[in-house]
Design a protein around this motif. Structure first.
Motif, PDB file in Angstrom:
ATOM      1  N   ILE A   1      43.688  34.275  56.963  1.00  0.00           N
ATOM      2  CA  ILE A   1      43.250  35.434  56.174  1.00  0.00           C
ATOM      3  C   ILE A   1      42.850  34.939  54.792  1.00  0.00           C
ATOM      4  O   ILE A   1      43.575  34.155  54.168  1.00  0.00           O
ATOM      5  N   SER A   2      41.702  35.375  54.312  1.00  0.00           N
ATOM      6  CA  SER A   2      41.297  34.997  52.956  1.00  0.00           C
ATOM      7  C   SER A   2      40.642  36.186  52.266  1.00  0.00           C
ATOM      8  O   SER A   2      40.010  37.024  52.906  1.00  0.00           O
ATOM      9  N   GLY A   3      40.835  36.233  50.983  1.00  0.00           N
ATOM     10  CA  GLY A   3      40.260  37.317  50.191  1.00  0.00           C
ATOM     11  C   GLY A   3      40.708  37.202  48.748  1.00  0.00           C
ATOM     12  O   GLY A   3      41.429  36.267  48.386  1.00  0.00           O
ATOM     13  N   THR A   4      40.241  38.136  47.947  1.00  0.00           N
ATOM     14  CA  THR A   4      40.579  38.103  46.519  1.00  0.00           C
ATOM     15  C   THR A   4      41.164  39.444  46.097  1.00  0.00           C
ATOM     16  O   THR A   4      40.555  40.492  46.346  1.00  0.00           O
ATOM     17  N   ILE A   5      42.336  39.391  45.493  1.00  0.00           N
ATOM     18  CA  ILE A   5      42.948  40.614  44.975  1.00  0.00           C
ATOM     19  C   ILE A   5      42.450  40.796  43.537  1.00  0.00           C
ATOM     20  O   ILE A   5      42.639  39.912  42.693  1.00  0.00           O
ATOM     21  N   PRO A   6      41.800  41.917  43.252  1.00  0.00           N
ATOM     22  CA  PRO A   6      41.198  42.081  41.927  1.00  0.00           C
ATOM     23  C   PRO A   6      42.207  42.518  40.868  1.00  0.00           C
ATOM     24  O   PRO A   6      42.100  43.602  40.291  1.00  0.00           O
ATOM     25  N   ALA A   7      43.172  41.671  40.615  1.00  0.00           N
ATOM     26  CA  ALA A   7      44.239  42.032  39.673  1.00  0.00           C
ATOM     27  C   ALA A   7      43.737  41.913  38.234  1.00  0.00           C
ATOM     28  O   ALA A   7      42.770  41.210  37.947  1.00  0.00           O
ATOM     29  N   SER A   8      44.403  42.621  37.362  1.00  0.00           N
ATOM     30  CA  SER A   8      44.091  42.497  35.930  1.00  0.00           C
ATOM     31  C   SER A   8      45.387  42.526  35.142  1.00  0.00           C
ATOM     32  O   SER A   8      46.426  42.975  35.638  1.00  0.00           O
ATOM     33  N   LEU A   9      45.339  42.034  33.933  1.00  0.00           N
ATOM     34  CA  LEU A   9      46.545  41.973  33.094  1.00  0.00           C
ATOM     35  C   LEU A   9      47.034  43.373  32.755  1.00  0.00           C
ATOM     36  O   LEU A   9      48.239  43.632  32.758  1.00  0.00           O
ATOM     37  N   THR A  10      46.091  44.285  32.504  1.00  0.00           N
ATOM     38  CA  THR A  10      46.506  45.639  32.128  1.00  0.00           C
ATOM     39  C   THR A  10      47.188  46.363  33.292  1.00  0.00           C
ATOM     40  O   THR A  10      48.050  47.205  33.063  1.00  0.00           O
ATOM     41  N   ASP A  11      46.810  46.030  34.527  1.00  0.00           N
ATOM     42  CA  ASP A  11      47.472  46.644  35.683  1.00  0.00           C
ATOM     43  C   ASP A  11      48.989  46.452  35.586  1.00  0.00           C
ATOM     44  O   ASP A  11      49.764  47.331  35.955  1.00  0.00           O
ATOM     45  N   PHE A  12      49.383  45.266  35.117  1.00  0.00           N
ATOM     46  CA  PHE A  12      50.811  44.923  35.088  1.00  0.00           C
ATOM     47  C   PHE A  12      51.375  44.942  33.659  1.00  0.00           C
ATOM     48  O   PHE A  12      52.455  44.403  33.410  1.00  0.00           O
ATOM     49  N   LYS A  13      50.608  45.558  32.768  1.00  0.00           N
ATOM     50  CA  LYS A  13      51.023  45.711  31.373  1.00  0.00           C
ATOM     51  C   LYS A  13      51.404  44.371  30.745  1.00  0.00           C
ATOM     52  O   LYS A  13      52.432  44.244  30.069  1.00  0.00           O
ATOM     53  N   ILE A  14      50.577  43.379  31.008  1.00  0.00           N
ATOM     54  CA  ILE A  14      50.794  42.045  30.440  1.00  0.00           C
ATOM     55  C   ILE A  14      49.870  41.881  29.238  1.00  0.00           C
ATOM     56  O   ILE A  14      48.653  42.104  29.351  1.00  0.00           O
TER      57      ILE A  14
ATOM     58  N   ARG B   1      43.020  34.632  44.367  1.00  0.00           N
ATOM     59  CA  ARG B   1      42.452  34.202  45.646  1.00  0.00           C
ATOM     60  C   ARG B   1      43.602  33.953  46.626  1.00  0.00           C
ATOM     61  O   ARG B   1      44.578  33.274  46.296  1.00  0.00           O
ATOM     62  N   VAL B   2      43.477  34.546  47.791  1.00  0.00           N
ATOM     63  CA  VAL B   2      44.539  34.455  48.797  1.00  0.00           C
ATOM     64  C   VAL B   2      44.002  33.752  50.034  1.00  0.00           C
ATOM     65  O   VAL B   2      42.957  34.146  50.560  1.00  0.00           O
TER      66      VAL B   2
END
Lengths: 306, 179
Positions: free
Chosen positions: B141-154, B171-172
């Motif tokens: 399985i491959s793909g990209t999780i579109p995470a952001s710093l603000t999502d996690f309040k970093i 990237r996973v």
């Protein structure tokens, strides 16, 4: 005349070659990447259209952002989007904002993203957040748990004390970094004034200026060093990467910053007595150069990536 | 006599009812976060994720966990700073939970709704696209999780007074096999 014409001819051919290369590379770039279209319709909970909603598409890969506004029928369209994944945010007055973390745009098909906005002001978009939840085992009775993965509750448990130690370390190293950069200014000025302070120059004022700048550099340097030395150490951390060079340079510039002023004081005294700088004091300049270079490398090694 | 049969059926039947239909094990993984700074492009890689999927009635619940400190960017100073800004000492694990239909294993592309716990926050990502390639009994399985710093309040870390970009795509790449 012939030479001149030949030169023009040469130049024209060169220009044509450049234009051809640019044209063909642009074409091949388009052929390789293409461009996609993202379109959709924004509606409210009852299915009515939402006009003037702001739709923002941010490329997950490049961070590039494009914005569109919905028309009276609630539709929006992005043309010429490079293929890839996009984070799409929908905002409209009187509605809760919504964010779709990933929408794939291909170069061959039109991506359609129709969304329904809920009335209200509170943020409860598709990306939802809950605060301060620990990494607890799954609440789903049928799903696997951390124990199933061989992770004990102790391993999953964090330490506020360790976090506080890391916070303090980061704070002290930030001060260390800023002071290090500030120290560079008087250090460079000290080097510049050294040209008129030594050799056959007899000016006491130049020598004093050099001395004062050197003293300021030394004071700032040792303040910088204090914040690095006093920053809490994190047990079990193996030093890797540019920080190794940064630390290795300290073995040169720390003794150098002790030795340079001592040698400088001897040289200063000799010059004030009208003597030529001699003996061990004549090493003041070379030691200062090596020290300054090591300090500069130490700063650069953690500031820029080559 | 009938009572005895009933008791025996119940004793053997209850565990069988609770047992999963099938299970998946994460065999190997590469998770890569990407951070952009005007002066730096850095990546941190972890191969230490652990994962398991449990399937019941055609639905599979997956749990993947990885230690924050297992990400290696090649620079120990940056890694420690990453752990600090992401509150990795206080919240040492990143966990990902997702539920997929069992039939998804045969698809070329899946869109997963996932819940990620990281840095003391729980964030849900909807319809994240992953590509699947099945070879033998293994599924990659491959793909990209579109995470952001603000999502996690970093708070975005800074270098020379310049903050990093908010987007931190992850990237996973994972290989799963049935247990």
């Amino acid at each position: 005349m012939w030479r001149s014409t030949g030169s023009h001819w040469h130049s024209a051919i060169s220009n044509l070659v450049v234009i051809y290369v640019l044209f063909t590379s642009a074409q091949s770039g388009t052929a390789q990447t293409g461009s996609g279209v993202l379109t959709g319709k924004v509606t409210n909970a009852s299915g009515g259209t939402v006009a003037n909603a702001t739709v923002t598409a941010t490329s997950v890969d490049t961070g590039q952002t494009k914005t569109a506004t919905t028309a009276a029928d609630g539709t929006y369209k992005f043309d010429q989007l490079p293929p890839g994944n996009y984070r799409v945010k929908l905002e409209a007055a009187g509605f809760m904002p919504m964010e779709i973390p990933s929408e794939t745009v291909s170069g061959t098909e039109t991506a359609v993203l129709d969304e329904k906005l809920e009335a209200g002001a509170q943020n409860s978009g598709k990306t939802q957040q809950q605060e301060n939840l620990p990494n607890a085992p799954s609440t789903n009775a049928t799903g696997p748990t951390l124990e199933d993965l061989g992770i004990s509750p102790t391993q999953a448990q964090g330490s506020a004390q360790d976090q506080a130690r890391l916070d303090k370390r980061t704070h002290m190293l930030k001060v260390h970094q800023r002071l290090g950069l500030i120290t560079l200014a008087p250090l460079v000025a000290t080097f510049i004034t050294s040209a008129n302070a030594g050799g056959k120059k007899e000016s006491t004022a130049d020598r004093t200026t050099h001395l004062v700048l050197g003293a300021v550099s030394g004071d700032l340097y040792f303040m910088t060093a204090y914040y690095a030395l006093r920053a809490p150490k994190i047990p079990g951390t193996e030093t890797r990467g540019p920080i190794r060079l940064h630390k290795a340079m300290a073995w040169i510039h720390v003794p150098g910053m002790v030795l340079t002023p001592i040698l400088g004081a001897i040289a200063y005294d000799q010059k004030n007595k009208g003597e030529k700088v001699h003996g061990i004091a004549s090493a003041h300049g070379p030691v200062a150069i090596v020290t300054g270079a090591a300090f500069g490398i130490a700063v650069m090694s953690v500031s820029f990536k080559f | 006599m009938h009572k005895r049969i009933l008791i025996v059926l119940l004793l053997f039947g209850i565990p069988a009812f609770g047992a999963p239909d099938s299970q998946w094990i994460l065999e190997q993984s590469t998770l890569t976060y990407h951070v952009s700074h005007p002066l730096h492009q850095s990546e941190g890689v972890s191969h230490a994720a652990k994962g398991k999927g449990v399937c019941h009635s055609g639905e599979c619940d997956f749990l993947i966990a990885v230690a924050v400190k297992s990400f290696d960017s090649g620079d120990s100073n940056r890694d420690l700073h990453m752990i600090q800004v992401t509150r990795g000492a206080q919240f040492p694990l990143v966990t990902v939970r997702t539920r997929l239909p069992e039939a998804a294993a045969t698809s070329a592309t899946i869109h997963a709704d996932m819940e990620i716990q990281f840095a003391g926050q729980t964030v849900q990502y909807k319809q994240v696209a992953f590509q699947l390639v099945t070879e033998g009994n293994k599924t990659q399985i491959s793909g990209t999780i579109p995470a952001s710093l603000t999502d996690f309040k970093i708070e975005p870390p800074t270098l020379l007074a310049m903050p990093v970009k908010n987007e931190i795509p992850i990237r996973v790449e994972m290989t799963w096999r049935p247990q």
